[in-house]
Write an enzyme that holds these catalytic residues in place. Structure first.
Site, PDB file in Angstrom:
ATOM      1  N   THR A 138       0.858  -1.188   0.000  1.00 24.72           N
ATOM      2  CA  THR A 138       0.000   0.000   0.000  1.00 24.72           C
ATOM      3  C   THR A 138       0.892   1.235   0.000  1.00 24.72           C
ATOM      4  O   THR A 138       2.078   1.174   0.288  1.00 24.72           O
ATOM      5  CB  THR A 138      -0.911   0.049   1.240  1.00 24.72           C
ATOM      6  OG1 THR A 138      -0.097   0.272   2.409  1.00 24.72           O
ATOM      7  CG2 THR A 138      -1.694  -1.241   1.403  1.00 24.72           C
ATOM      8  N   ILE A 142       2.449  -1.257   5.282  1.00 19.69           N
ATOM      9  CA  ILE A 142       1.862   0.055   5.583  1.00 19.69           C
ATOM     10  C   ILE A 142       2.997   1.055   5.757  1.00 19.69           C
ATOM     11  O   ILE A 142       4.029   0.749   6.358  1.00 19.69           O
ATOM     12  CB  ILE A 142       0.967   0.010   6.841  1.00 19.69           C
ATOM     13  CG1 ILE A 142       0.226   1.340   7.005  1.00 19.69           C
ATOM     14  CG2 ILE A 142       1.755  -0.359   8.092  1.00 19.69           C
ATOM     15  CD1 ILE A 142      -0.894   1.280   8.033  1.00 19.69           C
ATOM     16  N   ILE A 162       6.487  -2.742   7.790  1.00 20.96           N
ATOM     17  CA  ILE A 162       6.480  -1.288   7.914  1.00 20.96           C
ATOM     18  C   ILE A 162       7.303  -0.728   6.758  1.00 20.96           C
ATOM     19  O   ILE A 162       8.475  -1.073   6.593  1.00 20.96           O
ATOM     20  CB  ILE A 162       7.084  -0.830   9.253  1.00 20.96           C
ATOM     21  CG1 ILE A 162       6.350  -1.474  10.440  1.00 20.96           C
ATOM     22  CG2 ILE A 162       7.056   0.692   9.346  1.00 20.96           C
ATOM     23  CD1 ILE A 162       4.888  -1.099  10.546  1.00 20.96           C
ATOM     24  N   LYS A 163       6.688   0.140   5.958  1.00 22.01           N
ATOM     25  CA  LYS A 163       7.397   0.732   4.821  1.00 22.01           C
ATOM     26  C   LYS A 163       8.118   1.994   5.260  1.00 22.01           C
ATOM     27  O   LYS A 163       7.510   2.923   5.794  1.00 22.01           O
ATOM     28  CB  LYS A 163       6.417   1.077   3.691  1.00 22.01           C
ATOM     29  CG  LYS A 163       5.987  -0.095   2.852  1.00 22.01           C
ATOM     30  CD  LYS A 163       5.023   0.317   1.757  1.00 22.01           C
ATOM     31  CE  LYS A 163       5.721   0.707   0.489  1.00 22.01           C
ATOM     32  NZ  LYS A 163       4.756   0.912  -0.626  1.00 22.01           N
ATOM     33  N   ILE A 164       9.421   1.990   5.031  1.00 24.54           N
ATOM     34  CA  ILE A 164      10.276   3.123   5.371  1.00 24.54           C
ATOM     35  C   ILE A 164      11.009   3.552   4.110  1.00 24.54           C
ATOM     36  O   ILE A 164      11.591   2.716   3.422  1.00 24.54           O
ATOM     37  CB  ILE A 164      11.290   2.732   6.462  1.00 24.54           C
ATOM     38  CG1 ILE A 164      10.561   2.340   7.754  1.00 24.54           C
ATOM     39  CG2 ILE A 164      12.270   3.874   6.732  1.00 24.54           C
ATOM     40  CD1 ILE A 164      11.487   1.853   8.857  1.00 24.54           C
TER      41      ILE A 164
END
Length: 368
Positions: A46, A110, A141-143
């Site tokens: 996403t 996300i 977790i998107k970083i």
């Protein structure tokens, strides 16, 4: 060959098929579950743009928006409640894929607030908070892969939180991302933490590279420049896989693998073809390699299911890819400038989408 067999064959080659989309409608209608069952989809990514589209086009969020308003939540808090709700449900739908792959797939990503892309500590804190809020083992977790967020990637991995590193355009930055991942694993081992269930992917963007470089080639307006169009995105990604192979062949990686570490898989992102003159499956067919992920918009997924074919394996393309990049340099394409422009634009686009998402939710709250 049925669509299912096309995608199954891709999976057999070591390419995990993920969907680059999510919405509450897709979740509640059974659409996501159907893609998992019939189309070999084993993951979801996403981003702010995806959520902005989902929330503004559906009334399935209305009740939750009203509840958040009654509780006096801020718009930022409301957005996080809406998006983490969807991601948690998607994680549950894909949990069988996670369980059957020992946590490798079945992942849903996300993203941290893109306004924190230059804020190391803010990204660090939000990564922990999102991990806690969603509370599912098959979360990513998107970083973003900004210079400022590289230490946050290391720190997040060291805490045992699985990470999808996003917005990677350059080979140099990709190598720095792999280093950040290994550093996080080393720190976790040194702290006595477990590596079980700890996963990561590195999202290397493809089609946007062609869009930017093609525009520059068009400005050159020579026959050689015209012949070079549409080659850069694949060549850049193929050389990224070569860099990945060099890392997993290193003694540093082997020491971590012996302790139970899992590879940080390259993830091919931005694989929807922007130019209608190009084959609509080129960023899938020509990026087939073991231990990779290809996250596709549904249109691209359907196209590959319908007529996709396996191309030349990535491991056989390195010489050609290197020659392509040299050719582009000879034509005057400044690679360092290209990747800087793409990173700046990517951050700007995601931040714009985030503001649009906040504005859309505020309008929904005001209307309730």
């Amino acid at each position: 060959m049925s669509s299912n067999k096309q995608l199954q064959e891709l999976s057999k080659q070591g390419v995990a098929v993920w969907l680059d989309d999510l919405s509450r409608e897709r979740i509640q209608s059974g659409g996501l579950a159907k893609l998992a069952k019939d189309m070999s989809v084993v993951g979801v990514t996403t981003n702010p743009t995806i959520f902005q589209g989902a929330i503004t086009k559906s009334d399935l969020y209305d009740e939750q928006v009203r509840e958040c308003k009654r509780l006096g939540m801020t718009i930022d808090e409301t957005v996080r409640m809406l998006t983490t709700h969807d991601v948690r449900d998607a994680c549950d739908i894909l949990r069988p894929a996670a369980d059957s792959s020992n946590g490798r797939d079945g992942r849903v990503s996300i993203e941290v607030d893109p306004r924190r892309a230059r804020d190391t500590e803010g990204t660090n804190a939000e990564a922990r908070t999102l991990w806690w809020m969603v509370n599912r083992p098959n979360l990513f977790i998107k970083i973003p892969a900004t210079v400022e967020c590289l230490p946050a990637i290391t720190a997040t991995i060291a805490r045992g939180i699985s990470v999808n590193v996003t917005l990677i355009f350059s080979l140099e930055r990709y190598k720095a991302v792999m280093d950040a991942y290994l550093s996080g694993l080393e720190q976790r081992v040194a702290d006595g933490g477990s590596l079980e269930g700890l996963e990561s992917v590195a999202s290397f963007f493809v089609s946007r590279v062609d869009t930017e470089i093609d525009n520059r080639l068009d400005a050159i307006a020579s026959d050689d420049a015209k012949a070079a169009r549409g080659k850069a995105g694949l060549a850049n990604a193929q050389l990224a896989y070569q860099a990945y192979e060099e890392v997993i062949a290193s003694d540093r990686w082997k020491a971590l693998a012996a302790k139970g570490a899992h590879v940080q898989r390259p993830l091919w992102a931005s694989t929807g073809v922007k130019n209608p003159d190009y084959p609509d499956t080129m960023y899938i067919s020509d990026l087939v390699a073991p231990d990779t992920v290809n996250t596709m918009p549904e249109k691209t997924l359907d196209a590959y299911a319908d007529h996709g074919k396996l191309g030349t394996p990535v491991t056989q393309t390195y010489d050609t890819a290197a020659a392509t990049m040299k050719e582009l340099a000879a034509l005057g394409i400044d690679y360092d400038d290209v990747v800087k422009v793409l990173e700046d634009e990517g951050l700007e686009k995601f931040e714009k989408s985030w503001h649009e998402l906040l504005d859309s939710v505020k309008a929904e709250v005001d209307a309730k």
